[in-house]
Motif scaffolding. Structure first.
Motif, PDB file in Angstrom:
ATOM      1  N   SER A 433      13.076 -90.483  24.097  1.00 31.45           N
ATOM      2  CA  SER A 433      12.348 -89.395  24.751  1.00 31.45           C
ATOM      3  C   SER A 433      11.767 -88.436  23.715  1.00 31.45           C
ATOM      4  CB  SER A 433      13.265 -88.623  25.705  1.00 31.45           C
ATOM      5  OG  SER A 433      13.550 -89.370  26.855  1.00 31.45           O
ATOM      6  N   LEU A 434      12.568 -88.095  22.725  1.00 30.09           N
ATOM      7  CA  LEU A 434      12.096 -87.165  21.698  1.00 30.09           C
ATOM      8  C   LEU A 434      10.906 -87.737  20.939  1.00 30.09           C
ATOM      9  CD1 LEU A 434      15.538 -85.939  20.316  1.00 30.09           C
ATOM     10  CD2 LEU A 434      13.943 -84.641  21.737  1.00 30.09           C
ATOM     11  N   TYR A 435      10.980 -89.025  20.591  1.00 31.76           N
ATOM     12  CA  TYR A 435       9.878 -89.626  19.841  1.00 31.76           C
ATOM     13  C   TYR A 435       8.641 -89.819  20.711  1.00 31.76           C
ATOM     14  CZ  TYR A 435      12.452 -90.166  15.536  1.00 31.76           C
ATOM     15  OH  TYR A 435      13.131 -89.906  14.375  1.00 31.76           O
ATOM     16  N   ARG A 436       8.832 -90.040  21.988  1.00 31.15           N
ATOM     17  CA  ARG A 436       7.662 -90.116  22.863  1.00 31.15           C
ATOM     18  C   ARG A 436       6.907 -88.790  22.862  1.00 31.15           C
ATOM     19  NH1 ARG A 436      10.089 -93.444  28.135  1.00 31.15           N
ATOM     20  NH2 ARG A 436       9.706 -95.536  27.274  1.00 31.15           N
ATOM     21  N   ARG A 437       7.617 -87.683  22.766  1.00 29.37           N
ATOM     22  CA  ARG A 437       6.957 -86.376  22.761  1.00 29.37           C
ATOM     23  C   ARG A 437       6.300 -86.066  21.429  1.00 29.37           C
ATOM     24  NH1 ARG A 437      12.377 -84.387  25.066  1.00 29.37           N
ATOM     25  NH2 ARG A 437      12.295 -85.332  27.132  1.00 29.37           N
ATOM     26  N   SER A 438       6.555 -86.889  20.420  1.00 32.46           N
ATOM     27  CA  SER A 438       5.925 -86.707  19.109  1.00 32.46           C
ATOM     28  C   SER A 438       4.865 -87.764  18.810  1.00 32.46           C
ATOM     29  CB  SER A 438       6.991 -86.764  18.004  1.00 32.46           C
ATOM     30  OG  SER A 438       7.719 -85.565  17.938  1.00 32.46           O
ATOM     31  N   TYR A 439       4.469 -88.520  19.807  1.00 36.66           N
ATOM     32  CA  TYR A 439       3.615 -89.685  19.548  1.00 36.66           C
ATOM     33  C   TYR A 439       2.367 -89.669  20.419  1.00 36.66           C
ATOM     34  CZ  TYR A 439       2.145 -94.607  19.492  1.00 36.66           C
ATOM     35  OH  TYR A 439       1.422 -95.769  19.376  1.00 36.66           O
ATOM     36  N   ARG A 440       1.256 -90.009  19.793  1.00 38.85           N
ATOM     37  CA  ARG A 440       0.010 -90.317  20.499  1.00 38.85           C
ATOM     38  C   ARG A 440      -0.560 -91.590  19.871  1.00 38.85           C
ATOM     39  NH1 ARG A 440      -2.854 -86.184  23.130  1.00 38.85           N
ATOM     40  NH2 ARG A 440      -4.777 -87.318  22.636  1.00 38.85           N
ATOM     41  N   PRO A 441      -1.092 -92.502  20.635  1.00 38.82           N
ATOM     42  CA  PRO A 441      -1.655 -93.714  20.029  1.00 38.82           C
ATOM     43  C   PRO A 441      -2.759 -93.418  19.017  1.00 38.82           C
ATOM     44  CG  PRO A 441      -1.425 -93.974  22.400  1.00 38.82           C
ATOM     45  CD  PRO A 441      -1.141 -92.538  22.104  1.00 38.82           C
ATOM     46  N   ASP A 442      -3.483 -92.312  19.228  1.00 42.78           N
ATOM     47  CA  ASP A 442      -4.580 -91.970  18.319  1.00 42.78           C
ATOM     48  C   ASP A 442      -4.140 -91.053  17.186  1.00 42.78           C
ATOM     49  OD1 ASP A 442      -4.083 -89.851  20.035  1.00 42.78           O
ATOM     50  OD2 ASP A 442      -6.175 -89.243  20.196  1.00 42.78           O
ATOM     51  N   ARG A 443      -2.852 -90.650  17.172  1.00 45.53           N
ATOM     52  CA  ARG A 443      -2.341 -89.776  16.116  1.00 45.53           C
ATOM     53  C   ARG A 443      -0.892 -90.158  15.837  1.00 45.53           C
ATOM     54  NH1 ARG A 443      -4.717 -83.635  17.214  1.00 45.53           N
ATOM     55  NH2 ARG A 443      -6.905 -84.240  17.424  1.00 45.53           N
ATOM     56  N   VAL A 444      -0.704 -91.119  14.945  1.00 44.70           N
ATOM     57  CA  VAL A 444       0.637 -91.613  14.635  1.00 44.70           C
ATOM     58  C   VAL A 444       1.217 -90.763  13.499  1.00 44.70           C
ATOM     59  CG1 VAL A 444       1.998 -93.577  13.860  1.00 44.70           C
ATOM     60  CG2 VAL A 444       0.001 -93.935  15.340  1.00 44.70           C
ATOM     61  N   PRO A 445       2.396 -90.149  13.674  1.00 44.97           N
ATOM     62  CA  PRO A 445       2.959 -89.284  12.629  1.00 44.97           C
ATOM     63  C   PRO A 445       3.156 -90.021  11.312  1.00 44.97           C
ATOM     64  CG  PRO A 445       4.127 -88.975  14.698  1.00 44.97           C
ATOM     65  CD  PRO A 445       3.224 -90.162  14.892  1.00 44.97           C
ATOM     66  N   ARG A 446       2.988 -89.275  10.237  1.00 42.80           N
ATOM     67  CA  ARG A 446       3.206 -89.812   8.892  1.00 42.80           C
ATOM     68  C   ARG A 446       4.695 -89.949   8.594  1.00 42.80           C
ATOM     69  NH1 ARG A 446       1.819 -85.767   4.060  1.00 42.80           N
ATOM     70  NH2 ARG A 446       3.092 -84.544   5.505  1.00 42.80           N
ATOM     71  N   LEU A 447       5.500 -88.983   9.016  1.00 43.45           N
ATOM     72  CA  LEU A 447       6.927 -88.990   8.742  1.00 43.45           C
ATOM     73  C   LEU A 447       7.665 -89.914   9.714  1.00 43.45           C
ATOM     74  CD1 LEU A 447       7.613 -85.221   8.049  1.00 43.45           C
ATOM     75  CD2 LEU A 447       7.446 -87.061   6.399  1.00 43.45           C
ATOM     76  N   PRO A 448       8.873 -90.382   9.305  1.00 44.17           N
ATOM     77  CA  PRO A 448       9.576 -90.002   8.092  1.00 44.17           C
ATOM     78  C   PRO A 448       9.266 -90.842   6.855  1.00 44.17           C
ATOM     79  CG  PRO A 448      11.002 -91.366   9.416  1.00 44.17           C
ATOM     80  CD  PRO A 448       9.736 -91.191  10.204  1.00 44.17           C
ATOM     81  N   LEU A 449       8.495 -91.915   6.995  1.00 43.72           N
ATOM     82  CA  LEU A 449       8.271 -92.799   5.841  1.00 43.72           C
ATOM     83  C   LEU A 449       6.796 -92.865   5.505  1.00 43.72           C
ATOM     84  CD1 LEU A 449      10.643 -95.747   6.825  1.00 43.72           C
ATOM     85  CD2 LEU A 449      11.124 -93.846   5.282  1.00 43.72           C
ATOM     86  N   PHE A 450       6.470 -92.504   4.279  1.00 44.55           N
ATOM     87  CA  PHE A 450       5.097 -92.622   3.827  1.00 44.55           C
ATOM     88  C   PHE A 450       5.111 -92.806   2.313  1.00 44.55           C
ATOM     89  CE2 PHE A 450       6.197 -88.217   3.425  1.00 44.55           C
ATOM     90  CZ  PHE A 450       5.541 -87.769   2.295  1.00 44.55           C
ATOM     91  N   SER A 451       4.021 -93.335   1.790  1.00 43.30           N
ATOM     92  CA  SER A 451       3.920 -93.556   0.357  1.00 43.30           C
ATOM     93  C   SER A 451       3.665 -92.233  -0.347  1.00 43.30           C
ATOM     94  CB  SER A 451       2.786 -94.535   0.044  1.00 43.30           C
ATOM     95  OG  SER A 451       2.533 -94.568  -1.339  1.00 43.30           O
ATOM     96  N   PHE A 452       4.494 -91.897  -1.339  1.00 39.17           N
ATOM     97  CA  PHE A 452       4.314 -90.665  -2.086  1.00 39.17           C
ATOM     98  C   PHE A 452       3.011 -90.691  -2.877  1.00 39.17           C
ATOM     99  CE2 PHE A 452       8.587 -90.364  -0.886  1.00 39.17           C
ATOM    100  CZ  PHE A 452       9.112 -89.125  -1.203  1.00 39.17           C
ATOM    101  N   SER A 453       2.569 -91.859  -3.266  1.00 39.84           N
ATOM    102  CA  SER A 453       1.418 -91.948  -4.162  1.00 39.84           C
ATOM    103  C   SER A 453       0.091 -92.017  -3.431  1.00 39.84           C
ATOM    104  CB  SER A 453       1.558 -93.169  -5.084  1.00 39.84           C
ATOM    105  OG  SER A 453       1.704 -94.351  -4.308  1.00 39.84           O
ATOM    106  N   THR A 454       0.035 -92.694  -2.295  1.00 37.78           N
ATOM    107  CA  THR A 454      -1.256 -92.903  -1.644  1.00 37.78           C
ATOM    108  C   THR A 454      -1.338 -92.340  -0.231  1.00 37.78           C
ATOM    109  OG1 THR A 454      -0.621 -95.027  -0.673  1.00 37.78           O
ATOM    110  CG2 THR A 454      -1.498 -95.053  -2.919  1.00 37.78           C
TER     111      THR A 454
END
Length: 541
Positions: A433-454
């Motif tokens: 439920s919590l992640y559904r409230r943080s998600y849109r198909p057109d705006r996918v969150p960067r966190l918690p995992l993303f490349s530090f360099s690119t």
């Protein structure tokens, strides 16, 4: 100045209907303390004598107030407070997120960057605006309810105040570390008003000079409530004790830089003092709450977040900032009493998110704590990329393969695929439920995992969201928030309302409830489609 039509109508209704109608405030004040974990005001309750003391004694306090979405970062948290809507609704799901790119795939998009705007007087700074916020908020509701109403938002963190006022004429200013002063975007106007120019030129330099040494003000007998000053794993591992001095902690090669003092100032508690003083100046200069209209003032205090990232939530540094804030807020409330009138304004205080303990300290105390290094994140991203490679980009097969691969890592608690996240929010499982409230198909969150360099992420491109195990933080600072766990979601929530006695309520409250509650207390309508609800109503006269 003549009273506004709304105020005249309200007075006529009162005289016609007699007593028993709700009291209407002249000023609505929303104070958001960035990164203030929900247990800290209770932990240090007996030490407060100023603004926190007044709120705790006279306010309606919710002991179980929470952020109601999964990606607990500042941008998303602020906009949720201001709009009464979850990030999936207002659109700011993260400080940066993946949006569809021309020709397919996704590109990383900053939540506030706007190349059509500029920072007034700072030619090298990137332009910003609130245009990516998809909904209106409390400030808009107040101004739209009465054309005579005024809205002001000030903040000590970069862009913080911009995340509280969006699509209406307003005074919006925040402290910029690079510029060393309070700035705004051309989105809000073409020039600085005299009262801001005067504050930047006359008062701010004095505050910056005083901040060259950050001294400890916590009384000796109280220091045992926090961790010892020389705790390991804080800061850079060297500058962990008071006093914190510009000449000791600013790199030698940077001390002569013209902007070094402003940058140092931004690392100390004192931008919060400056912000509260600028807010008091706004009350005077803009005659807030004194013109027959209900005005709006948003204040964002960001230095608890800065110091908690660097020293941890139970550090002596954070306790020192809280005691300073207590004093500074007390002075601000005295200004409101003198300028607006005691009993003529309402206040809400909350936070956009909490903060975990530094993982090494948590682990030493027998609790879960783990630091996910850049190398470990790159390994997870590489594994996700290999799993995705045989499948068509954006396909359900790609998402399924990425999710299955990542679930095999002990640092990953769960992975949610796009078809799970896109379902209506009726999940009985809390985290989904919590992640559904943080998600849109057109705006996918960067966190918690993303490349530090690119900044690229095969995980986000597959449209999946990853939940790390409890106690795990990514290695950006000693302490890093952003998780769906209690330490990141538990926040304070207090309403100071004339006529309502101070008390503590154990009902669950959410930060999306703040805007509709203040709207109800102000006697204005709020949109019907909010995720939050009004918790309180104004008492009758």
């Amino acid at each position: 100045m003549p009273a506004s039509p709304r105020a005249l109508l309200f007075a006529l209704l009162l005289s016609a209907c007699g007593a028993g109608r709700p009291a209407q405030p002249d000023l609505v004040v929303l104070i958001t303390i960035d990164g203030l974990r929900g247990d800290l005001l209770e932990r240090y309750d007996a030490q407060f004598t100023g603004g926190f003391r007044r709120l705790l004694d006279e306010g309606v306090r919710y002991s179980h107030a929470v952020v109601d979405h999964g990606i607990t970062v500042s941008h998303a948290g602020h906009v949720s407070i201001a709009t009464g809507r979850a990030p999936a609704r207002h659109g700011i799901v993260d400080a940066a997120y993946y949006t569809p790119a021309a020709g397919g795939g996704r590109r990383l998009t900053d939540a506030v960057r706007d190349t059509t705007e500029r920072i007034l007087g700072v030619p090298d700074a990137p332009g910003v605006s609130p245009r990516q916020v998809l909904t209106d908020g409390l400030g808009e509701w107040i101004v739209h309810a009465d054309a005579a109403a005024r809205a002001v938002s000030v903040g000590s963190g970069a862009y913080s105040s911009l995340l509280h006022l969006f699509h209406t004429p307003a005074d919006v200013f925040w402290y910029d570390r690079g510029a060393g002063r309070f700035v705004t975007s051309s989105y809000y106007g073409s020039a600085y008003p005299d009262w801001v120019e005067r504050f930047n030129a006359e008062r701010l330099p004095t505050l910056k000079d005083a901040a060259l040494v950050w001294d400890l003000e916590v009384p000796g007998a109280v220091r045992r409530l926090a961790r010892p000053d020389a705790s390991p794993h804080e800061a850079d591992g060297r500058h962990t004790t008071f006093p914190h001095r510009f000449e000791d902690e600013m790199a030698a090669e940077r001390r002569s830089d013209p902007g070094a003092q402003g940058l140092w100032f931004g690392w100390t508690p004192f931008p919060d003092q400056a912000t509260l003083e600028l807010a008091a100046e706004a009350v005077r200069a803009r005659a807030l709450g004194r013109r027959g209209a209900t005005d709006y003032l948003a204040i964002v205090l960001s230095q608890i977040d800065s110091e908690t990232h660097y020293y941890g939530p139970l550090s002596l540094e954070v306790l020192d900032v809280l005691l300073k804030l207590d004093r500074w807020m007390g002075a601000f409330f005295e200004t409101l009493d003198a300028q607006v009138g005691a009993g003529r304004y309402v206040v809400a205080l909350t936070a956009d998110h909490g903060m975990p303990e530094i993982p090494e300290i948590a682990r030493a105390e027998g609790r879960a704590g783990r630091r996910l290094t850049e190398a470990a994140i790159d390994s997870l991203l590489a594994a996700a990329a290999r799993a995705a490679a045989p499948h068509a980009p954006g396909s359900s097969a790609e998402s399924r393969a990425v999710a299955e691969r990542l679930r095999g890592y002990d640092v990953v608690a769960d992975v949610y695929a796009p078809w799970q996240l896109a379902e209506p929010d009726e999940a009985t499982e809390l985290f989904l439920s919590l992640y559904r409230r943080s998600y849109r198909p057109d705006r996918v969150p960067r966190l918690p995992l993303f490349s530090f360099s690119t900044g690229e992420s095969s995980i986000a491109r597959a449209g999946v969201m990853v939940r790390l195990t409890e106690g795990t933080v990514i290695d950006l600072d000693p302490s890093v928030h952003g998780s769906p766990y209690g330490y990141d979601r538990h926040v304070p929530l207090i309403f100071l309302v004339p006529g309502l006695p101070g008390r503590t309520l154990t009902d669950t409250a959410r930060t999306v409830d703040v805007a509709p509650t203040l709207a109800a207390l102000a006697g204005i309508g709020a949109p019907a489609d909010l995720d939050g609800r009004a918790l309180l109503a104004a008492p009758p006269r």
